[in-house]
Design a protein around this motif. Sequence first.
Motif, PDB file in Angstrom:
ATOM      1  N   TYR A 214       3.740   4.115  -5.491  1.00  0.00           N
ATOM      2  CA  TYR A 214       2.733   3.198  -6.060  1.00  0.00           C
ATOM      3  C   TYR A 214       3.084   1.741  -5.811  1.00  0.00           C
ATOM      4  O   TYR A 214       2.218   0.918  -5.524  1.00  0.00           O
ATOM      5  CB  TYR A 214       2.608   3.417  -7.576  1.00  0.00           C
ATOM      6  N   VAL A 215       4.371   1.441  -5.959  1.00  0.00           N
ATOM      7  CA  VAL A 215       4.813   0.054  -5.817  1.00  0.00           C
ATOM      8  C   VAL A 215       4.477  -0.490  -4.422  1.00  0.00           C
ATOM      9  O   VAL A 215       4.105  -1.655  -4.264  1.00  0.00           O
ATOM     10  CB  VAL A 215       6.333  -0.037  -6.118  1.00  0.00           C
ATOM     11  N   THR A 216       4.588   0.348  -3.415  1.00  0.00           N
ATOM     12  CA  THR A 216       4.250  -0.082  -2.049  1.00  0.00           C
ATOM     13  C   THR A 216       2.736  -0.124  -1.847  1.00  0.00           C
ATOM     14  O   THR A 216       2.221  -1.023  -1.176  1.00  0.00           O
ATOM     15  CB  THR A 216       4.912   0.859  -1.017  1.00  0.00           C
ATOM     16  N   LYS A 221      -0.687  -3.903  -0.456  1.00  0.00           N
ATOM     17  CA  LYS A 221      -2.143  -4.064  -0.589  1.00  0.00           C
ATOM     18  C   LYS A 221      -2.983  -2.916  -0.007  1.00  0.00           C
ATOM     19  O   LYS A 221      -4.156  -3.085   0.316  1.00  0.00           O
ATOM     20  CB  LYS A 221      -2.603  -5.388   0.050  1.00  0.00           C
ATOM     21  N   PHE A 222      -2.393  -1.745   0.118  1.00  0.00           N
ATOM     22  CA  PHE A 222      -3.149  -0.601   0.635  1.00  0.00           C
ATOM     23  C   PHE A 222      -4.327  -0.262  -0.276  1.00  0.00           C
ATOM     24  O   PHE A 222      -5.346   0.257   0.173  1.00  0.00           O
ATOM     25  CB  PHE A 222      -2.249   0.633   0.799  1.00  0.00           C
ATOM     26  N   TYR A 223      -4.184  -0.562  -1.581  1.00  0.00           N
ATOM     27  CA  TYR A 223      -5.255  -0.242  -2.526  1.00  0.00           C
ATOM     28  C   TYR A 223      -6.560  -0.973  -2.183  1.00  0.00           C
ATOM     29  O   TYR A 223      -7.640  -0.534  -2.546  1.00  0.00           O
ATOM     30  CB  TYR A 223      -4.824  -0.547  -3.974  1.00  0.00           C
ATOM     31  N   ILE A 285      -3.724  -0.751  -9.265  1.00  0.00           N
ATOM     32  CA  ILE A 285      -4.458  -0.002  -8.234  1.00  0.00           C
ATOM     33  C   ILE A 285      -5.781   0.521  -8.824  1.00  0.00           C
ATOM     34  O   ILE A 285      -6.837   0.397  -8.209  1.00  0.00           O
ATOM     35  CB  ILE A 285      -3.576   1.165  -7.708  1.00  0.00           C
ATOM     36  N   GLN A 286      -5.714   1.050 -10.041  1.00  0.00           N
ATOM     37  CA  GLN A 286      -6.925   1.581 -10.681  1.00  0.00           C
ATOM     38  C   GLN A 286      -7.895   0.465 -11.053  1.00  0.00           C
ATOM     39  O   GLN A 286      -9.107   0.611 -10.911  1.00  0.00           O
ATOM     40  CB  GLN A 286      -6.547   2.383 -11.932  1.00  0.00           C
ATOM     41  N   PHE A 292      -8.127   7.629  -9.577  1.00  0.00           N
ATOM     42  CA  PHE A 292      -6.807   8.245  -9.704  1.00  0.00           C
ATOM     43  C   PHE A 292      -6.907   9.680 -10.210  1.00  0.00           C
ATOM     44  O   PHE A 292      -7.732   9.976 -11.075  1.00  0.00           O
ATOM     45  CB  PHE A 292      -5.976   7.414 -10.692  1.00  0.00           C
ATOM     46  N   ASN A 293      -6.082  10.561  -9.652  1.00  0.00           N
ATOM     47  CA  ASN A 293      -5.971  11.906 -10.237  1.00  0.00           C
ATOM     48  C   ASN A 293      -4.562  12.450 -10.078  1.00  0.00           C
ATOM     49  O   ASN A 293      -3.811  12.018  -9.201  1.00  0.00           O
ATOM     50  CB  ASN A 293      -6.975  12.880  -9.589  1.00  0.00           C
TER      51      ASN A 293
END
Length: 335
Positions: A214-216, A221-223, A285-286, A292-293
């Motif tokens: 998640y941190v990456t 900025k992939f989110y 991210i959310q 998210f799941n």
Amino acid sequence: RKILKAATALITVAATLGAAPAFAEFNARNIRVSNGINADHPVGNGIQAMQKCLDEKSGGKLKLTAFWGGALGGDLQATQALRSGVQEAVVTSSSPLVGIVPALGVFDLPFLFASADEAYKVMDGEFGDMLNKKLDDAGLVNLAYWENGFRNLSNSKRPVTKWEDLEGMKVRVMQNNVFLDTFKNFGANATPMAFGEVFSALETKAIDAQENPYVTIDTSKFYEVQAYVSETKHAYTPFLFLFSKAIFNTYTADEQKALRDCAAVGRDVERSVIADLNKTSLEKIQAAGVKFNTLSPEEHKRILEKSQVVYEKHKADIGPDVVDSVQKILADLRK
Ligand code: TF8
């Protein structure tokens, strides 16, 4: 008598020199540390803590200069620069280095670790030392095992709640055969790609999906270019804090010890910041609209079992003794 006096004086000076100066065995060193991730990743906190420790031990002689976002090249390229003695240090995933040390592939095996704590015990113990010897033989001094962490899947197509959802999905994987086979085995269209190309490949939809902690997903900025994130935790990737052996060997024993000790200080800070940030990063991210799941426990078990063929396929390459040894350590830890 004069000669005697002079000799005594000399001895006194020598004794003082030998006993006191805490910083006598430290030379001014500029240590370039290459990073593929960005400065706001917890590795940044770790490097700050490591620098503070080095300042105290070396009186400001040992200086780290961090480079971010692959400015000095990707993981593999930077590591090769260490081996040829032209660059001091890199914080790299173990996964792209399996061509140099095949045994590192053990960390890529799907669902190997059930918790970060298991990973710490394995890496910071004898097993980690054994791999460090292999790295050393390849011209790389691993100062400490830092953390990249548990990897989760993000994509632009659909929520992944079961492995069949990956069917035909174009998933970027690291340049590593264990990851390639893990995702092929799920029916995905797995594509090895260097980390530096991932953002734009996602943005242009050349690929649908990628997997990272998640941190990456947050700090790289992939989110911004993904619509779904699924908590798969399908692998735990260490970061290695590698030093060029050729350069390390020219350092004094005090300098070497300070680097090792302070890399461990930085590691502890980095790991704890990741533990905190995992939650915050997922929230961010959310908040950006990414859905998210998680996987149900039944599905997690199903995916884990389906992945066992990857162990069989890669055991010979990684080294059967290496795989057996980590599995024995884990079985003992789980007793
Ligand atoms: C990957 C890795 C990378 C890190 C970083 C470049 O997906 O997880 O995020 O190795 O140092 O390539």
